[in-house]
Motif scaffolding. Structure first.
Motif, PDB file in Angstrom:
ATOM      1  N   HIS A  78       0.831  -1.207   0.000  1.00 29.72           N
ATOM      2  CA  HIS A  78       0.000   0.000   0.000  1.00 29.72           C
ATOM      3  C   HIS A  78       0.865   1.256   0.000  1.00 29.72           C
ATOM      4  O   HIS A  78       0.559   2.229  -0.681  1.00 29.72           O
ATOM      5  N   ARG A  79       1.939   1.235   0.776  1.00 32.50           N
ATOM      6  CA  ARG A  79       2.841   2.390   0.806  1.00 32.50           C
ATOM      7  C   ARG A  79       3.478   2.613  -0.566  1.00 32.50           C
ATOM      8  O   ARG A  79       3.552   3.743  -1.040  1.00 32.50           O
ATOM      9  N   ALA A  82       0.924   4.073  -2.938  1.00 38.34           N
ATOM     10  CA  ALA A  82       0.737   5.500  -2.641  1.00 38.34           C
ATOM     11  C   ALA A  82       1.882   6.318  -3.229  1.00 38.34           C
ATOM     12  O   ALA A  82       1.652   7.388  -3.807  1.00 38.34           O
ATOM     13  N   ASP A  83       3.103   5.824  -3.107  1.00 40.52           N
ATOM     14  CA  ASP A  83       4.254   6.530  -3.680  1.00 40.52           C
ATOM     15  C   ASP A  83       4.156   6.596  -5.198  1.00 40.52           C
ATOM     16  O   ASP A  83       4.437   7.634  -5.801  1.00 40.52           O
ATOM     17  N   SER A  86       1.524   9.056  -6.116  1.00 42.49           N
ATOM     18  CA  SER A  86       2.044  10.389  -5.834  1.00 42.49           C
ATOM     19  C   SER A  86       3.000  10.830  -6.934  1.00 42.49           C
ATOM     20  O   SER A  86       2.936  11.962  -7.408  1.00 42.49           O
TER      21      SER A  86
END
Length: 127
Positions: A78-79, A82-83, A86
């Protein structure tokens, strides 16, 4: 299994495989007779996972932690998503900003061109 076959199965280079060995991500056995590395199916599976994660720019340190703490897989993925989103958002913003600046520049040059059509070389208006 020899390294050439591992390269073929994983799509990784020998250099990458040796790097992952140095990082401790895989630990193939050594053949006592010829001192060659002997890769297991488990090693190949880990290398395939590593290759997939690296395609999505998951840092090697995070890959190491994923292997150490498999229960954290959802968190890391998930991280990383998100990156990635982004990064995509920033790139889209830059494209839009560049497009807007180019439009403004073209508009300005068009106005300047119209303005200069009525001027002589000395900058004074001509009839």
């Amino acid at each position: 299994m020899r390294i050439q076959e591992v390269c073929r199965k994983t799509g990784l280079t020998k250099k990458a495989i040796y790097f992952y060995i140095d990082q401790g991500l895989i630990t193939p056995d050594r053949n006592a007779e010829n001192n060659y590395l002997d890769f297991s199916e488990a090693d190949v599976g880990r290398l395939q996972i590593i290759a997939l994660l690296r395609q999505y720019n998951v840092p090697v340190g995070a890959v190491e932690e994923l292997f150490r703490y498999p229960s954290m897989t959802n968190f890391y993925l998930h991280r990383q998503l998100a990156d990635l989103f982004s990064d995509d958002a920033r790139a889209a913003f830059r494209r839009l900003r560049t497009k807007r600046l180019n439009y403004q520049k073209d508009s300005f040059l068009s106005i300047l061109s119209c303005y200069n059509k009525g001027k002589g070389d000395d900058g004074n208006e001509t009839d």
